[in-house]
Design a protein around this motif. Structure first.
Motif, PDB file in Angstrom:
ATOM      1  N   GLY A 174       0.817  -1.209   0.000  1.00  0.00           N
ATOM      2  CA  GLY A 174       0.000   0.000   0.000  1.00  0.00           C
ATOM      3  C   GLY A 174       0.850   1.257   0.000  1.00  0.00           C
ATOM      4  N   LEU A 175       1.889   1.286   0.848  1.00  0.00           N
ATOM      5  CA  LEU A 175       2.752   2.458   0.906  1.00  0.00           C
ATOM      6  C   LEU A 175       3.496   2.657  -0.408  1.00  0.00           C
ATOM      7  CD1 LEU A 175       3.982   4.758   2.552  1.00  0.00           C
ATOM      8  CD2 LEU A 175       5.717   3.145   3.378  1.00  0.00           C
ATOM      9  N   GLY A 186       1.006   3.851  -3.027  1.00  0.00           N
ATOM     10  CA  GLY A 186       0.577   5.208  -2.704  1.00  0.00           C
ATOM     11  C   GLY A 186       1.626   6.252  -3.028  1.00  0.00           C
ATOM     12  N   LEU A 201      -1.871   9.740  -2.987  1.00  0.00           N
ATOM     13  CA  LEU A 201      -1.230   8.959  -1.927  1.00  0.00           C
ATOM     14  C   LEU A 201      -2.269   8.192  -1.124  1.00  0.00           C
ATOM     15  CD1 LEU A 201       1.200   8.225  -0.081  1.00  0.00           C
ATOM     16  CD2 LEU A 201       0.743  10.350   1.165  1.00  0.00           C
ATOM     17  N   THR A 250      -2.550   4.119  -1.503  1.00  0.00           N
ATOM     18  CA  THR A 250      -2.307   3.297  -0.318  1.00  0.00           C
ATOM     19  C   THR A 250      -3.490   2.383  -0.052  1.00  0.00           C
ATOM     20  OG1 THR A 250      -0.962   5.082   0.632  1.00  0.00           O
ATOM     21  CG2 THR A 250      -1.703   3.359   2.123  1.00  0.00           C
ATOM     22  N   VAL A 291      -3.242  -1.763  -0.101  1.00  0.00           N
ATOM     23  CA  VAL A 291      -3.584  -2.498   1.114  1.00  0.00           C
ATOM     24  C   VAL A 291      -4.746  -3.445   0.856  1.00  0.00           C
ATOM     25  CG1 VAL A 291      -4.610  -2.224   3.401  1.00  0.00           C
ATOM     26  CG2 VAL A 291      -2.664  -0.811   2.745  1.00  0.00           C
ATOM     27  N   SER A 298      -2.074   0.310   9.998  1.00  0.00           N
ATOM     28  CA  SER A 298      -2.311   1.607   9.363  1.00  0.00           C
ATOM     29  C   SER A 298      -1.443   2.689   9.990  1.00  0.00           C
ATOM     30  CB  SER A 298      -3.795   1.987   9.479  1.00  0.00           C
ATOM     31  OG  SER A 298      -4.605   1.045   8.826  1.00  0.00           O
ATOM     32  N   VAL A 350       2.059   2.276   8.680  1.00  0.00           N
ATOM     33  CA  VAL A 350       2.131   2.798   7.309  1.00  0.00           C
ATOM     34  C   VAL A 350       2.188   4.320   7.328  1.00  0.00           C
ATOM     35  CG1 VAL A 350       0.882   3.022   5.127  1.00  0.00           C
ATOM     36  CG2 VAL A 350       0.998   0.808   6.263  1.00  0.00           C
ATOM     37  N   ALA A 382       5.231   6.638   5.942  1.00  0.00           N
ATOM     38  CA  ALA A 382       4.996   7.678   4.943  1.00  0.00           C
ATOM     39  C   ALA A 382       5.513   9.021   5.440  1.00  0.00           C
ATOM     40  CB  ALA A 382       3.508   7.771   4.614  1.00  0.00           C
ATOM     41  N   ALA A 392      -1.564   8.807   4.311  1.00  0.00           N
ATOM     42  CA  ALA A 392      -1.202   7.408   4.087  1.00  0.00           C
ATOM     43  C   ALA A 392      -1.877   6.493   5.105  1.00  0.00           C
ATOM     44  CB  ALA A 392       0.313   7.247   4.153  1.00  0.00           C
ATOM     45  N   ALA A 394      -4.575   3.531   4.305  1.00  0.00           N
ATOM     46  CA  ALA A 394      -4.396   2.150   4.747  1.00  0.00           C
ATOM     47  C   ALA A 394      -5.587   1.677   5.577  1.00  0.00           C
ATOM     48  CB  ALA A 394      -3.107   2.029   5.564  1.00  0.00           C
TER      49      ALA A 394
END
Length: 340
Positions: A11-12, A15, A110, A114, A118, A137, A140, A144, A179, A183
């Protein structure tokens, strides 16, 4: 834990990649904007009294493409940039200031990127949102924030006697919110609607399955958000064309969300405040103060937007009433139907 780390990392990565691509497009579009418009943008960062923007910033075209990309990427999360001016000579003076910028489309890229990454991996695994999803989350979001702090340091701009850096506590916090929020959305949808193919389809399915006040709140956010962005785009295009700077419309990825935020303030009968070394000033439909004291007279047509907001609110209220009326009492006293 391995699945959480994999989904959070994906996800990061997606994103930040989406934010980077959006920033590249914004930077390329910015290159097409005339130098006169860029000079006007530079003037907005002049927080040092009588010092002119030419003496402080020089020409913004002195930034290389990498600095421009990083600038729009960090600006997209509504960062807080620190500005340091250091004069030359034995009796030189120095000044410091800060600029809090509005969010740009790269910040929303972003968030959505993300959430997409995720959800893509999270829906294949059993992840309990209450604990592990929230904790992941937060991780993450912290990651970020660190990435954006590093980007702000790498993309530091130094022209003549002024240095602008996006490294600040606000930058970290806003990157954490964008971010981490993305998430959290991804993990929540992975638990609620794991049968969708991607996060956007999952969001659509969840919206149509939601009922009660949740459905009403989401509809309100959606309606008011679309109204603000559409009217902001029309307003931005009109002002740019009327002022003879139609090419500045190309800067919409960086400016449009901020204008939409201003409209939200006006639509709720709020005000926009500006603070600096001098006394603060504000502008709003119900009155202005400071250097904007004479501006209220030219904002009369913004009442049309307030009228649009009122009509939209009535529409949402009627929809909520219609959903309530779908619940019908049965002869035995129980309720029949479903409140949608």
């Amino acid at each position: 834990m391995e699945n959480l780390a994999r989904s959070g990392g994906a996800g990061l990565g997606i994103g930040v990649g989406a934010a980077f691509v959006t920033s590249v497009i914004t930077a390329i579009l910015a290159l097409a904007v005339s130098s006169s418009v860029l000079d006007q943008i530079t003037d907005t960062f002049n927080a040092f009294g009588s010092l002119s923007s030419d003496n402080l910033f020089g020409n913004t075209r002195d930034m290389n493409i990498l600095q421009s990309i990083i600038f729009f990427m960090v600006q997209g999360v509504a960062d807080g940039s620190s500005i340091i001016y250091q004069g030359d000579g034995f009796f030189s003076s120095s000044s410091t200031g800060s600029a809090w910028l509005g969010a740009g489309l790269s910040g929303f890229a972003l968030l959505l990127g993300t959430a997409f990454g995720v959800y893509l991996l999270g829906r294949k695994n059993t992840i309990h949102l209450r604990w592990m999803g929230v904790a992941s989350s937060a991780v993450v979001g912290v990651a970020a924030g660190i990435v954006y702090e590093i980007l702000g340091l790498i993309g530091r701009i130094q022209i003549s006697a002024i240095t602008v850096s996006g490294t600040s506590v606000r930058t970290f916090f806003m990157a954490f919110l964008f971010a981490g929020g993305g998430a959290l959305i991804g993990y929540a949808l992975a638990q609620i609607t794991p049968d969708a193919s991607n996060v956007f389809t999952a969001l659509h399915l969840w919206f149509h399955r939601a009922c009660g006040f949740v459905r009403t709140v989401v509809e309100a956010l959606l309606v008011f958000g679309i109204l603000a962005f559409v009217i902001a785009l029309v307003l931005y295009a009109y002002v740019a064309i009327r002022s003879g700077e139609a090419v500045s419309i190309l800067l919409f990825p960086a400016i449009l969300p901020m204008i939409a935020g201003f409209l939200f303030s006006f639509g709720s009968l709020g005000a926009i405040a500006v603070y600096g070394e001098a006394a603060g000033a504000s502008v709003g439909l119900l009155g202005s103060s400071g250097e904007f004291a004479s501006v209220s007279g030219g904002l009369g047509w913004f009442w049309l937007y307030v009228l649009v907001v009122v009509v939209a609110t009535l529409y949402l209220g009627l929809r909520e009433a219609a959903r309530i009326c779908m619940i019908q009492p049965t002869p035995d006293g129980s309720m029949r139907g479903k409140r949608r």
